[in-house]
Design a protein around this motif. Structure first.
Motif, short mmCIF file in Angstrom:
data_model
loop_
_atom_site.label_atom_id
_atom_site.label_comp_id
_atom_site.label_asym_id
_atom_site.label_seq_id
_atom_site.Cartn_x
_atom_site.Cartn_y
_atom_site.Cartn_z
N MET A 62 0.84 -1.20 0.00
CA MET A 62 0.00 0.00 0.00
C MET A 62 0.88 1.26 0.00
O MET A 62 1.84 1.35 0.75
N SER A 63 0.54 2.22 -0.85
CA SER A 63 1.33 3.44 -0.94
C SER A 63 1.17 4.28 0.32
O SER A 63 0.09 4.39 0.88
N THR A 64 2.30 4.84 0.74
CA THR A 64 2.28 5.72 1.90
C THR A 64 2.29 7.19 1.48
O THR A 64 2.40 8.06 2.33
N THR A 65 2.20 7.45 0.18
CA THR A 65 2.19 8.82 -0.31
C THR A 65 0.91 9.52 0.12
O THR A 65 -0.19 9.01 -0.10
N PRO A 66 1.01 10.68 0.75
CA PRO A 66 -0.20 11.41 1.16
C PRO A 66 -1.06 11.78 -0.04
O PRO A 66 -0.54 12.02 -1.14
N VAL A 67 -2.36 11.81 0.17
CA VAL A 67 -3.25 12.30 -0.89
C VAL A 67 -2.93 13.76 -1.17
O VAL A 67 -2.82 14.19 -2.32
N LEU A 68 -2.75 14.53 -0.10
CA LEU A 68 -2.44 15.95 -0.23
C LEU A 68 -1.22 16.29 0.61
O LEU A 68 -1.11 15.86 1.76
N GLN A 69 -0.31 17.04 0.03
CA GLN A 69 0.86 17.51 0.77
C GLN A 69 1.14 18.95 0.35
O GLN A 69 1.45 19.22 -0.80
N ALA A 70 1.00 19.86 1.29
CA ALA A 70 1.29 21.27 1.06
C ALA A 70 2.54 21.65 1.83
O ALA A 70 2.68 21.30 3.00
N GLU A 71 3.44 22.34 1.18
CA GLU A 71 4.71 22.68 1.80
C GLU A 71 4.99 24.17 1.70
O GLU A 71 4.98 24.74 0.60
N HIS A 72 5.17 24.80 2.85
CA HIS A 72 5.62 26.21 2.95
C HIS A 72 4.73 27.16 2.14
O HIS A 72 5.22 28.04 1.42
N LEU A 73 3.42 26.99 2.28
CA LEU A 73 2.50 27.85 1.54
C LEU A 73 2.51 29.27 2.07
O LEU A 73 2.47 29.50 3.28
N VAL A 74 2.55 30.20 1.15
CA VAL A 74 2.45 31.63 1.48
C VAL A 74 1.43 32.25 0.52
O VAL A 74 1.44 31.97 -0.68
N LYS A 75 0.54 33.06 1.07
CA LYS A 75 -0.39 33.80 0.24
C LYS A 75 -0.44 35.24 0.71
O LYS A 75 -0.76 35.54 1.86
N GLU A 76 -0.10 36.15 -0.20
CA GLU A 76 -0.12 37.59 0.09
C GLU A 76 -1.16 38.27 -0.79
O GLU A 76 -1.29 37.95 -1.97
N PHE A 77 -1.88 39.20 -0.18
CA PHE A 77 -2.86 39.98 -0.92
C PHE A 77 -2.43 41.45 -0.92
O PHE A 77 -1.89 41.94 0.08
N PRO A 78 -2.66 42.16 -2.02
CA PRO A 78 -2.32 43.59 -2.06
C PRO A 78 -3.18 44.37 -1.09
O PRO A 78 -4.35 44.04 -0.85
N VAL A 79 -2.60 45.39 -0.51
CA VAL A 79 -3.29 46.23 0.48
C VAL A 79 -3.72 47.53 -0.18
O VAL A 79 -2.91 48.20 -0.82
N ALA A 80 -4.99 47.88 -0.02
CA ALA A 80 -5.50 49.12 -0.58
C ALA A 80 -5.19 50.29 0.34
O ALA A 80 -5.29 50.19 1.57
N GLY A 81 -4.79 51.39 -0.25
CA GLY A 81 -4.52 52.59 0.53
C GLY A 81 -5.73 53.51 0.56
O GLY A 81 -6.87 53.07 0.39
N SER A 82 -5.48 54.78 0.75
CA SER A 82 -6.57 55.75 0.79
C SER A 82 -7.26 55.81 -0.57
O SER A 82 -6.63 55.71 -1.62
N GLY A 83 -8.57 55.94 -0.52
CA GLY A 83 -9.34 56.01 -1.76
C GLY A 83 -9.58 54.66 -2.38
O GLY A 83 -10.11 54.57 -3.49
N GLY A 84 -9.17 53.58 -1.69
CA GLY A 84 -9.40 52.24 -2.21
C GLY A 84 -8.40 51.80 -3.26
O GLY A 84 -8.53 50.72 -3.83
N LEU A 85 -7.38 52.61 -3.52
CA LEU A 85 -6.38 52.26 -4.52
C LEU A 85 -5.32 51.35 -3.91
O LEU A 85 -4.91 51.53 -2.76
N VAL A 86 -4.90 50.37 -4.68
CA VAL A 86 -3.86 49.44 -4.21
C VAL A 86 -2.53 50.16 -4.16
O VAL A 86 -2.12 50.82 -5.12
N THR A 87 -1.85 50.05 -3.03
CA THR A 87 -0.55 50.68 -2.86
C THR A 87 0.54 49.73 -3.30
O THR A 87 0.62 48.60 -2.81
N ARG A 88 1.36 50.17 -4.22
CA ARG A 88 2.41 49.31 -4.77
C ARG A 88 3.37 48.86 -3.66
O ARG A 88 3.83 49.69 -2.87
#
Length: 296
Positions: free
Chosen positions: A1-27
């Motif tokens: 029987m395989s011991t490989t996981p069905v799902l394996q996530a490694e070092h996940l990072v998710k960043e979202f842009p932040v909106a500044g004044s007026g709702g505009l995304v700040t670079r």
């Protein structure tokens, strides 16, 4: 029987842009919702990802289901890197991974009948419902505890619990190996929650698929989880098998979450008191065995 996981996530990072004044995304300004998260889900098990609102658990669920792209890190399914899939390859992956969302009414098209909702994943994959659309829909409705004669009704004609069963039927339509439940019972009444949890467990026993179960309610988690990972501030702060995390939490945040769980289930409270009494007896044992205490 395989011991490989069905799902394996490694070092996940998710960043979202932040909106500044007026709702505009700040670079250059971003908010890191998921910060170096790694997890695995084995075949046939349920990993519960728990934490308060804003902890990053639902974003993590969307990352591993490839509903949103990762900023960095890797998602592997059955040992294969699926992080950058697109087109037909992404379609094939989504045959293996399905999602049950929090609010059944907002996740089901109100203009579609149950038949169209349940068969949509198959049609998206370019497959025809085996036995015909009506027969296939009615069979799945029976499996999730719905009246198959209501196959032509719309979501608004069902209760919340029934609508969630439609969402589960839709997830089952393509025969997935992993089902991501993103707060799938949190919008339901307590009695209906228990019914849906029992249904999910029964389906897992029958089909052998795995769950990534996202929740903030630890009382619900204990009923269904095999293992538990606790998230706070975008990171996993503690992980382990269910009983170890619940009975012997190591992180202060986990202890805080557990302390907020109402003691409304008698069997849990009885077990907790028994464990507390046993620990107290162990601490007292040397004193009770002393000559002064025994009268020797």
């Amino acid at each position: 029987m395989s011991t490989t996981p069905v799902l394996q996530a490694e070092h996940l990072v998710k960043e979202f842009p932040v909106a500044g004044s007026g709702g505009l995304v700040t670079r250059g300004r971003t908010f890191r919702a998921v910060d170096d998260v790694s997890l695995t889900v084995a075949a046939g098990e349920t990993l519960a990802l728990v934490g308060e609102s804003g902890s990053g658990k639902s974003t993590t669920a969307r990352l591993v289901a490839r509903l949103i792209d990762v900023t960095s890190g890797t998602v592997r399914f059955d040992g294969q890197d699926v992080t950058g899939l697109s087109g037909r390859d992404l379609h094939a992956f989504r045959r293996e991974v399905q999602v049950v969302f929090q609010d059944p009414y907002s996740s089901l098209n109100p203009r579609h009948t149950v038949e169209r909702i349940v068969t949509a994943p198959l049609l998206y994959q370019g497959r025809k419902p085996p036995g015909g659309s009506k027969r296939f829909t009615q069979s799945l409705m029976e499996r999730v505890g719905l009246d198959p004669n209501q196959w032509q009704r719309h979501p608004a004609q069902f209760s919340g619990g029934q609508a969630q069963r439609i969402g589960i039927a839709r997830a089952l339509a393509v025969g997935p190996r992993l089902v991501v439940c993103d707060e799938a019972v949190s919008a339901l009444d307590v009695s209906v929650q228990a019914q849906i949890i029992n249904l999910l467990r029964e389906l897992q026993r029958e089909e052998g698929f795995s769950y990534l179960f996202i929740a903030h309610d630890l009382a619900v988690v204990r009923q269904i989880a095999t293992r538990v990972a606790v998230m706070s501030g975008g990171r996993i702060v503690e992980a382990g098998d269910r009983d170890s995390v619940f009975d012997h939490p190591q992180h202060e945040y986990t202890r805080t979450l557990l302390g907020a769980v109402p003691r409304i289930r008698p069997e849990w409270e009885a077990a907790r008191r028994t464990r507390a009494a046993e620990r107290l007896a162990v601490r007292r044992e040397p004193l009770d065995a002393s000559p002064a205490r025994t009268g020797a």
